[in-house]
Design an enzyme around this catalytic site. Structure first.
Site, PDB file in Angstrom:
ATOM      1  N   ARG A 190       2.684 -26.816   1.054  1.00  0.00           N
ATOM      2  CA  ARG A 190       3.995 -26.218   1.353  1.00  0.00           C
ATOM      3  C   ARG A 190       3.826 -25.045   2.327  1.00  0.00           C
ATOM      4  O   ARG A 190       4.704 -24.753   3.123  1.00  0.00           O
ATOM      5  CB  ARG A 190       4.642 -25.757   0.037  1.00  0.00           C
ATOM      6  CG  ARG A 190       6.135 -25.664   0.089  1.00  0.00           C
ATOM      7  CD  ARG A 190       6.756 -25.630  -1.281  1.00  0.00           C
ATOM      8  NE  ARG A 190       6.504 -24.392  -1.981  1.00  0.00           N
ATOM      9  CZ  ARG A 190       6.880 -24.158  -3.246  1.00  0.00           C
ATOM     10  NH1 ARG A 190       7.503 -25.096  -3.934  1.00  0.00           N
ATOM     11  NH2 ARG A 190       6.625 -23.017  -3.828  1.00  0.00           N
ATOM     12  N   LYS A 205      -7.419 -19.641  -0.248  1.00  0.00           N
ATOM     13  CA  LYS A 205      -8.202 -19.349  -1.460  1.00  0.00           C
ATOM     14  C   LYS A 205      -7.479 -20.001  -2.629  1.00  0.00           C
ATOM     15  O   LYS A 205      -6.449 -19.532  -3.086  1.00  0.00           O
ATOM     16  CB  LYS A 205      -8.317 -17.845  -1.719  1.00  0.00           C
ATOM     17  CG  LYS A 205      -9.329 -17.566  -2.834  1.00  0.00           C
ATOM     18  CD  LYS A 205      -8.993 -16.372  -3.717  1.00  0.00           C
ATOM     19  CE  LYS A 205      -8.106 -16.656  -4.882  1.00  0.00           C
ATOM     20  NZ  LYS A 205      -8.618 -17.560  -5.930  1.00  0.00           N
ATOM     21  N   ALA A 207      -6.972 -21.393  -6.650  1.00  0.00           N
ATOM     22  CA  ALA A 207      -7.240 -20.784  -7.953  1.00  0.00           C
ATOM     23  C   ALA A 207      -8.617 -21.211  -8.452  1.00  0.00           C
ATOM     24  O   ALA A 207      -9.093 -22.310  -8.135  1.00  0.00           O
ATOM     25  CB  ALA A 207      -6.171 -21.222  -8.950  1.00  0.00           C
ATOM     26  N   THR A 263       3.988 -12.366 -10.436  1.00  0.00           N
ATOM     27  CA  THR A 263       4.568 -11.183  -9.792  1.00  0.00           C
ATOM     28  C   THR A 263       3.563 -10.038  -9.794  1.00  0.00           C
ATOM     29  O   THR A 263       3.437  -9.300  -8.807  1.00  0.00           O
ATOM     30  CB  THR A 263       5.867 -10.785 -10.524  1.00  0.00           C
ATOM     31  OG1 THR A 263       6.782 -11.894 -10.411  1.00  0.00           O
ATOM     32  CG2 THR A 263       6.514  -9.560  -9.902  1.00  0.00           C
ATOM     33  N   GLY A 266       1.125 -10.594  -7.035  1.00  0.00           N
ATOM     34  CA  GLY A 266       1.843 -10.448  -5.759  1.00  0.00           C
ATOM     35  C   GLY A 266       1.959  -8.981  -5.352  1.00  0.00           C
ATOM     36  O   GLY A 266       1.778  -8.632  -4.178  1.00  0.00           O
ATOM     37  N   GLU A 283       5.793 -16.096  -3.272  1.00  0.00           N
ATOM     38  CA  GLU A 283       6.478 -16.982  -4.222  1.00  0.00           C
ATOM     39  C   GLU A 283       5.972 -16.587  -5.595  1.00  0.00           C
ATOM     40  O   GLU A 283       4.860 -16.959  -5.986  1.00  0.00           O
ATOM     41  CB  GLU A 283       6.131 -18.450  -3.924  1.00  0.00           C
ATOM     42  CG  GLU A 283       6.653 -18.966  -2.605  1.00  0.00           C
ATOM     43  CD  GLU A 283       8.155 -19.124  -2.581  1.00  0.00           C
ATOM     44  OE1 GLU A 283       8.789 -19.081  -3.658  1.00  0.00           O
ATOM     45  OE2 GLU A 283       8.708 -19.275  -1.480  1.00  0.00           O
ATOM     46  N   CYS A 317       6.905 -22.693 -12.179  1.00  0.00           N
ATOM     47  CA  CYS A 317       7.633 -21.431 -11.979  1.00  0.00           C
ATOM     48  C   CYS A 317       9.133 -21.643 -12.067  1.00  0.00           C
ATOM     49  O   CYS A 317       9.873 -20.697 -12.321  1.00  0.00           O
ATOM     50  CB  CYS A 317       7.258 -20.839 -10.637  1.00  0.00           C
ATOM     51  SG  CYS A 317       7.446 -22.036  -9.326  1.00  0.00           S
ATOM     52  N   SER A 473      13.287 -29.647  -6.485  1.00  0.00           N
ATOM     53  CA  SER A 473      12.416 -29.398  -5.337  1.00  0.00           C
ATOM     54  C   SER A 473      12.326 -30.581  -4.385  1.00  0.00           C
ATOM     55  O   SER A 473      12.135 -31.720  -4.812  1.00  0.00           O
ATOM     56  CB  SER A 473      11.003 -29.059  -5.822  1.00  0.00           C
ATOM     57  OG  SER A 473      11.047 -27.906  -6.604  1.00  0.00           O
TER      58      SER A 473
HETATM   59  P1  NAP Z   1      -2.027 -15.531 -10.728  1.00  0.00           P
HETATM   60  O1  NAP Z   1      -2.881 -15.069 -11.834  1.00  0.00           O
HETATM   61  O2  NAP Z   1      -1.226 -14.532  -9.989  1.00  0.00           O
HETATM   62  O3  NAP Z   1      -3.019 -16.319  -9.731  1.00  0.00           O
HETATM   63  C1  NAP Z   1      -2.575 -16.954  -8.566  1.00  0.00           C
HETATM   64  C2  NAP Z   1      -3.655 -16.894  -7.506  1.00  0.00           C
HETATM   65  O4  NAP Z   1      -3.917 -15.534  -7.168  1.00  0.00           O
HETATM   66  C3  NAP Z   1      -4.995 -17.481  -7.961  1.00  0.00           C
HETATM   67  O5  NAP Z   1      -5.620 -18.086  -6.860  1.00  0.00           O
HETATM   68  C4  NAP Z   1      -5.764 -16.224  -8.369  1.00  0.00           C
HETATM   69  O6  NAP Z   1      -7.168 -16.403  -8.346  1.00  0.00           O
HETATM   70  C5  NAP Z   1      -5.305 -15.284  -7.279  1.00  0.00           C
HETATM   71  N1  NAP Z   1      -5.526 -13.876  -7.556  1.00  0.00           N
HETATM   72  C6  NAP Z   1      -5.436 -13.195  -8.723  1.00  0.00           C
HETATM   73  N2  NAP Z   1      -5.750 -11.892  -8.526  1.00  0.00           N
HETATM   74  C7  NAP Z   1      -6.048 -11.750  -7.202  1.00  0.00           C
HETATM   75  C8  NAP Z   1      -6.468 -10.663  -6.364  1.00  0.00           C
HETATM   76  N3  NAP Z   1      -6.651  -9.425  -6.838  1.00  0.00           N
HETATM   77  N4  NAP Z   1      -6.703 -10.905  -5.052  1.00  0.00           N
HETATM   78  C9  NAP Z   1      -6.533 -12.140  -4.550  1.00  0.00           C
HETATM   79  N5  NAP Z   1      -6.142 -13.212  -5.274  1.00  0.00           N
HETATM   80  C10 NAP Z   1      -5.895 -13.007  -6.588  1.00  0.00           C
HETATM   81  O7  NAP Z   1      -0.990 -16.614 -11.198  1.00  0.00           O
HETATM   82  P2  NAP Z   1      -1.258 -17.881 -12.134  1.00  0.00           P
HETATM   83  O8  NAP Z   1      -1.297 -17.418 -13.529  1.00  0.00           O
HETATM   84  O9  NAP Z   1      -2.402 -18.658 -11.616  1.00  0.00           O
HETATM   85  O10 NAP Z   1       0.056 -18.740 -11.855  1.00  0.00           O
HETATM   86  C11 NAP Z   1       1.187 -18.653 -12.652  1.00  0.00           C
HETATM   87  C12 NAP Z   1       2.239 -17.777 -12.015  1.00  0.00           C
HETATM   88  O11 NAP Z   1       2.556 -18.283 -10.717  1.00  0.00           O
HETATM   89  C13 NAP Z   1       3.538 -17.800 -12.781  1.00  0.00           C
HETATM   90  O12 NAP Z   1       4.072 -16.508 -12.859  1.00  0.00           O
HETATM   91  C14 NAP Z   1       4.444 -18.693 -11.945  1.00  0.00           C
HETATM   92  O13 NAP Z   1       5.812 -18.442 -12.131  1.00  0.00           O
HETATM   93  C15 NAP Z   1       3.961 -18.385 -10.572  1.00  0.00           C
HETATM   94  N6  NAP Z   1       4.276 -19.476  -9.648  1.00  0.00           N
HETATM   95  C16 NAP Z   1       5.258 -19.265  -8.735  1.00  0.00           C
HETATM   96  C17 NAP Z   1       5.608 -20.288  -7.869  1.00  0.00           C
HETATM   97  C18 NAP Z   1       6.680 -20.078  -6.840  1.00  0.00           C
HETATM   98  O14 NAP Z   1       6.781 -20.906  -5.921  1.00  0.00           O
HETATM   99  N7  NAP Z   1       7.488 -19.037  -6.918  1.00  0.00           N
HETATM  100  C19 NAP Z   1       4.954 -21.524  -7.935  1.00  0.00           C
HETATM  101  C20 NAP Z   1       3.953 -21.701  -8.895  1.00  0.00           C
HETATM  102  C21 NAP Z   1       3.621 -20.655  -9.742  1.00  0.00           C
HETATM  103  P3  NAP Z   1      -7.971 -16.767  -9.708  1.00  0.00           P
HETATM  104  O15 NAP Z   1      -7.588 -18.133 -10.078  1.00  0.00           O
HETATM  105  O16 NAP Z   1      -9.391 -16.652  -9.325  1.00  0.00           O
HETATM  106  O17 NAP Z   1      -7.537 -15.750 -10.717  1.00  0.00           O
END
Ligand code: NAP
Length: 512
Positions: A190, A205, A207, A263, A266, A283, A317, A473
């Site tokens: 996307r 990068k 997950a 969030t 982000g 996102e 999400c 979607s």
């Molecule tokens: P996350 O913990 O924020 O992780 C997402 C990505 O960010 C992973 O690749 C993670 O790496 C990386 N990351 C974490 N800390 C970082 C840092 N300090 N620097 C750089 N990268 C970093 O989220 P998640 O738990 O995997 O995903 C679930 C969340 O995503 C939910 O809140 C969901 O709502 C949201 N989401 C939103 C959308 C949308 O389109 N709005 C779509 C899907 C999911 P690691 O895996 O190594 O930790």
């Protein structure tokens, strides 16, 4: 030798621990050898790092593969490669870029079964859903291969007769792309489809939990003829993520950061990107309300609730997170939804054809859902279905009634198969509860009253609203949220704009 005859070069087997004997069996990941990549992909080369990290099947806990654990040095190499490749990729004609993206789409479609297996094994999703994700994921390559040729600038009427005003659109440069595990393929395409179509180059990068899908995309990018350095992947362990993230968000050669995830993360990335004033698309998390009004078609509402809640075991999400049901239909909705859950949901390994509910991504995720259930029950909610944590990270699909706005499950994103149902009396009351959130990604409601449909669709504070529809979607439409659900939009004709700058060119000295 045909591609299929090179299959089965790698087999990983495991038993699903703790399940009843009837469900015990071996689970094998069999995919075409070239698609099971375990090295990083930098500047068109497959590279090892000093160490590796394991990728696990969340259903069994078994190791699927060991992947290169890239660090800041590899991230910097990838950024440099992307920057170098940008100098030529931006000169490639839109039509040529379009043809290459289309080839990538064709290859994804050709290999959809193997790509889907990778998703099921590393993320836990039932195979049917994984196939759906690959089709959705590939559709962004198709869509943006078409959009690549439609990046128009403007010629604006000038106030001076000796000058012309032209607005040119140009690619922003290198984009860092950081993606989550819940859609290991689609969250990449996307962004990448739009970026490459615009003329940008990228460093991805993925997950820690799901690098295999990202690396398989790199293999197909290479087969499609995407030039070296245009698409780079730096897989890394959670331990190395902050250091890799720092390079991707602060390196001066990076022009843009595009992130999908929580969030909280982000905000960290935005702060890091601020120092060099990078463009950002975010996102982030959701907390979708699902509202059923008295005028709703209850069978349709139940169908929508099942689709919007239980996909990927509630780990999307845009999953409905809070169910608000008007008093007149409250009992009927609960009864029918409970019956639909009994009839349609089956827990198991994602590769079993009858499975609809795979595991959650890890034990922490299951623990969070359990805690929300305990909190709700301790405050008076009733468990109508499920309620229990099973072995490993499996969780029973759960239906709760008598939920109130103070409970954790109505205040926080769940990311699991929990349906908390609140009762309301008036439209204003429902809207007040629905909008009492600092995030606003998706929202759903069911009503047959046309005036109410307009009122509620406009009043809901979300970026995506489903009216009498639970699955929304599609690449043709925008995806993105308001409030702390993020910045920018993906997909649609707007998605490509996130990777373009507008340059004002004043052409002067024109004698009238
Ligand atoms: P996350 O913990 O924020 O992780 C997402 C990505 O960010 C992973 O690749 C993670 O790496 C990386 N990351 C974490 N800390 C970082 C840092 N300090 N620097 C750089 N990268 C970093 O989220 P998640 O738990 O995997 O995903 C679930 C969340 O995503 C939910 O809140 C969901 O709502 C949201 N989401 C939103 C959308 C949308 O389109 N709005 C779509 C899907 C999911 P690691 O895996 O190594 O930790």
């Amino acid at each position: 030798m045909s591609l299929r005859t090179s299959l089965l070069l790698r087999q990983v087997s495991a038993r699903l621990p703790g399940l009843p004997a009837a469900m015990q069996r071996l689970y094998s990941l069999d995919v075409a050898a070239p698609l099971l990549r375990t090295q990083g992909y930098l500047g068109g080369r497959w590279v090892s790092a000093g160490s590796e990290f394991p990728v696990l099947d969340p259903a069994t806990g078994q190791e699927l593969a060991r992947v290169a654990d890239c660090g800041p040095a590899e991230a910097k190499r990838a950024v440099d490669a992307a920057y170098e490749a940008f100098q030529s990729w931006k000169q490639v004609t839109a039509k040529e870029r379009s043809v290459l993206l289309r080839k990538w789409f064709d290859l994804m479609t050709l290999h959809k079964d193997d790509l889907a297996k990778l998703i099921t094994f590393e993320c836990g999703k039932p195979l049917r859903e994984s196939l759906g994700e690959i089709s959705y994921s590939a559709s962004f390559m198709e869509w943006f291969s078409e959009e690549a040729r439609r990046v128009y600038g403007d010629i604006v009427p000038s106030p001076a007769r000796d000058r012309k005003i032209l607005l040119l659109k140009q690619p922003v440069g290198v984009a860092s792309i950081i993606t989550p595990w819940n859609f290991p393929s689609a969250m990449i395409t996307r962004k990448v489809g739009a970026a490459l179509a615009a003329g940008c180059t990228v460093v991805v990068k993925p997950a820690e939990d799901t690098p295999l899908s990202a690396l398989a995309l790199a293999e197909l990018a290479e087969q499609a003829g995407i030039p070296a350095g245009v698409f780079n992947v730096v897989p890394c362990s959670r331990e190395k993520t902050p250091a890799v993230g720092k390079v991707l968000c602060t390196d001066p050669l990076v022009a843009k950061i595009s992130f999908t995830g929580s969030t909280a993360t982000g905000k960290i990335l935005l702060k890091m990107a601020a120092d060099t004033v990078k463009k950002a698309s975010m996102e982030l998390g959701g907390h979708a309300p699902f509202i059923v009004f008295d005028s709703a078609d209850i069978d349709e509402a139940v169908k929508g609730a099942m689709a919007s809640k239980f996909r990927n075991s509630g780990q999307t999400c845009v999953c409905s997170n809070r169910f608000l049901v008007q008093s007149g239909v409250y009992e009927r909705f609960l009864d029918r939804l409970g019956r639909a859950m009994d009839e349609e949901l089956r827990i198991g390994h994602g590769s079993e054809p009858e499975t609809t509910q795979g595991p959650l991504i890890n034990a922490r995720a299951a623990e969070k859902v359990s805690q929300q259930i305990s909190d709700a029950v301790s405050r008076g909610a009733k468990v109508l279905r499920g309620g229990n944590r099973l072995h490993g990270s499996f969780m029973e699909p759960t239906l709760l009634s008598d939920v109130t706005a103070e409970m954790l499950c109505t205040r926080e994103e769940t990311f699991g198969p929990l349906v908390p149902v609140l009762r309301f009396n008036t439209e204003d009351e429902a809207l007040a509860v629905a909008n009492a959130s600092n995030v606003g990604l998706a929202g759903y409601f069911y009503s047959q009253d046309l005036a109410q449909i307009w009122r509620v669709a406009e009043a809901l504070e979300v970026g995506i609203v489903g009216v009498n529809e639970g699955l929304l979607s599609t690449p043709e439409a925008t995806f993105g949220g308001v409030k702390q659900s993020g910045l920018g939009r993906e997909g649609s004709k707007y998605g490509i704009e996130e990777y373009l700058d507008v340059k004002y060119m004043c052409l002067g000295g024109l004698r009238p």
